[in-house]
Design a protein around this motif. Structure first.
Motif, PDB file in Angstrom:
ATOM      1  N   ILE A  80      34.348  44.678  33.111  1.00  0.00           N
ATOM      2  CA  ILE A  80      35.261  45.681  34.031  1.00  0.00           C
ATOM      3  C   ILE A  80      36.522  44.959  35.341  1.00  0.00           C
ATOM      4  O   ILE A  80      35.207  43.437  35.860  1.00  0.00           O
ATOM      5  N   PHE A  81      37.513  44.799  35.025  1.00  0.00           N
ATOM      6  CA  PHE A  81      38.149  44.801  36.227  1.00  0.00           C
ATOM      7  C   PHE A  81      38.053  44.937  37.287  1.00  0.00           C
ATOM      8  O   PHE A  81      37.763  46.484  37.847  1.00  0.00           O
ATOM      9  N   LEU A  82      37.882  44.204  38.340  1.00  0.00           N
ATOM     10  CA  LEU A  82      38.045  44.352  39.860  1.00  0.00           C
ATOM     11  C   LEU A  82      38.501  43.678  40.551  1.00  0.00           C
ATOM     12  O   LEU A  82      38.913  42.981  41.313  1.00  0.00           O
ATOM     13  N   SER A  83      39.426  43.301  40.152  1.00  0.00           N
ATOM     14  CA  SER A  83      41.404  43.144  40.694  1.00  0.00           C
ATOM     15  C   SER A  83      42.406  44.298  40.619  1.00  0.00           C
ATOM     16  O   SER A  83      42.672  44.555  38.925  1.00  0.00           O
ATOM     17  N   GLU A 101      31.357  41.264  33.266  1.00  0.00           N
ATOM     18  CA  GLU A 101      30.728  40.834  32.331  1.00  0.00           C
ATOM     19  C   GLU A 101      29.512  40.563  32.968  1.00  0.00           C
ATOM     20  O   GLU A 101      28.853  39.699  33.276  1.00  0.00           O
ATOM     21  N   SER A 102      28.674  40.905  31.114  1.00  0.00           N
ATOM     22  CA  SER A 102      27.422  40.212  31.430  1.00  0.00           C
ATOM     23  C   SER A 102      27.653  39.750  30.052  1.00  0.00           C
ATOM     24  O   SER A 102      27.826  40.043  28.855  1.00  0.00           O
ATOM     25  N   ILE A 118      30.801  37.876  37.976  1.00  0.00           N
ATOM     26  CA  ILE A 118      31.680  37.956  38.132  1.00  0.00           C
ATOM     27  C   ILE A 118      32.829  36.579  38.294  1.00  0.00           C
ATOM     28  O   ILE A 118      33.008  35.707  38.820  1.00  0.00           O
ATOM     29  N   ASN A 119      33.664  36.756  37.713  1.00  0.00           N
ATOM     30  CA  ASN A 119      34.057  35.419  36.695  1.00  0.00           C
ATOM     31  C   ASN A 119      36.219  36.113  36.545  1.00  0.00           C
ATOM     32  O   ASN A 119      36.567  36.607  35.852  1.00  0.00           O
ATOM     33  N   PRO A 120      37.443  34.498  36.669  1.00  0.00           N
ATOM     34  CA  PRO A 120      38.386  34.973  35.936  1.00  0.00           C
ATOM     35  C   PRO A 120      38.264  35.260  34.598  1.00  0.00           C
ATOM     36  O   PRO A 120      37.067  34.683  34.066  1.00  0.00           O
ATOM     37  N   ALA A 121      39.881  36.277  34.365  1.00  0.00           N
ATOM     38  CA  ALA A 121      38.961  37.058  32.543  1.00  0.00           C
ATOM     39  C   ALA A 121      39.324  35.928  31.816  1.00  0.00           C
ATOM     40  O   ALA A 121      38.719  35.659  30.813  1.00  0.00           O
ATOM     41  N   GLU A 152      28.059  44.296  42.810  1.00  0.00           N
ATOM     42  CA  GLU A 152      27.953  43.152  43.294  1.00  0.00           C
ATOM     43  C   GLU A 152      26.433  43.388  43.690  1.00  0.00           C
ATOM     44  O   GLU A 152      25.924  42.058  44.017  1.00  0.00           O
ATOM     45  N   LEU A 153      26.209  44.698  43.653  1.00  0.00           N
ATOM     46  CA  LEU A 153      24.581  45.005  43.511  1.00  0.00           C
ATOM     47  C   LEU A 153      23.651  44.505  42.946  1.00  0.00           C
ATOM     48  O   LEU A 153      22.217  44.192  43.064  1.00  0.00           O
ATOM     49  N   ASN A 154      24.332  44.462  41.869  1.00  0.00           N
ATOM     50  CA  ASN A 154      23.485  43.730  40.458  1.00  0.00           C
ATOM     51  C   ASN A 154      23.735  42.350  39.841  1.00  0.00           C
ATOM     52  O   ASN A 154      23.601  42.014  38.514  1.00  0.00           O
ATOM     53  N   SER A 155      25.093  42.479  40.105  1.00  0.00           N
ATOM     54  CA  SER A 155      25.123  40.775  39.930  1.00  0.00           C
ATOM     55  C   SER A 155      24.273  39.579  39.776  1.00  0.00           C
ATOM     56  O   SER A 155      23.517  39.441  41.239  1.00  0.00           O
TER      57      SER A 155
END
Length: 217
Positions: A80-83, A101-102, A118-121, A152-155
């Motif tokens: 999922i994109f976050l930006s 992503e997982s 969460i990381n760069p694509a 954010e809560l599940n990262s």
């Protein structure tokens, strides 16, 4: 069955297995040649990404450009994109795009990182230009905020290849995306509503929508 018949049966099985392997290698090579050609001739333009949109990696270049990309989705991968970003496809500027992503691996860094993060694509998608799909989800601002908070809560929760669909303790790439949309914005993105959810099920869900907007890049 005597030993001669057993040997003949084994030989036939091995020949058939060898033929299947050779056919797979041939199709794989043709697909990669097509992918290099596509990348050379279709690298212009830009794409605009919004929070909540989905990035989807198809295994096959040819199927990625077909009307049935979900057939090329084994194993496939998505996040999922976050930006909110506009990038030049030619430059493959995946550093600007943050993805939740997982996954088991960080392909760019060549190491195992089996967690939701969460990381760069560019880490897991930068090398796959030509068989990537941008799935526009058309979320409103409130839905985007809820999805962001869920991520954010599940990262940091562990990756589990065979995670169950409703498992909120560990995820694979598809169960994470399904749980994020289902829990945060009350959207069931599983096309067939089965007990398990695969990457292809999520892609199929969005392709069936009347306002479907799926862009190959």
């Amino acid at each position: 069955m005597n030993s001669r018949k057993i040997k003949r049966t084994i030989n036939r099985f091995l020949y058939a297995l060898g033929a299947i392997v050779l056919l797979y290698l041939l199709l794989y090579s043709i697909d990669r040649i097509y992918g290099r050609y596509y990348s050379r001739t279709n690298s212009a333009g830009t794409i605009t990404v919004e929070r909540g949109d989905i990035i989807y990696k198809v295994t096959s270049f040819m199927l990625a450009g077909s009307n049935y990309p979900y057939y090329g989705s084994f194993p496939g991968h998505l996040g999922i994109f976050l930006s909110d970003t506009t990038i030049a496809v030619k430059n493959s500027d995946f550093k600007k795009m943050l993805v939740a992503e997982s996954s088991l691996f960080n392909i760019k860094e060549k190491k195992m990182m089996p967690v939701l993060r969460i990381n760069p694509a560019e880490n897991n998608y930068g090398y796959a230009g030509g068989r990537l799909l941008l799935v526009k989800t058309h979320l409103n601002d409130s839905q985007k905020e809820k999805l962001q908070r869920y991520v954010e809560l599940n990262s940091g929760k562990p990756y589990q290849l065979f995670a169950k669909k409703n498992d909120s303790i560990s995820f694979n790439c598809a169960t994470f995306v399904w749980n994020a949309f289902n829990s945060a914005v009350n959207i069931d993105v599983d096309a067939n509503g089965g007990k398990t959810v695969l990457p292809a099920d999520i892609l199929s869900y969005f392709m069936k929508k009347e306002d479907a907007e799926i862009i190959r890049f």
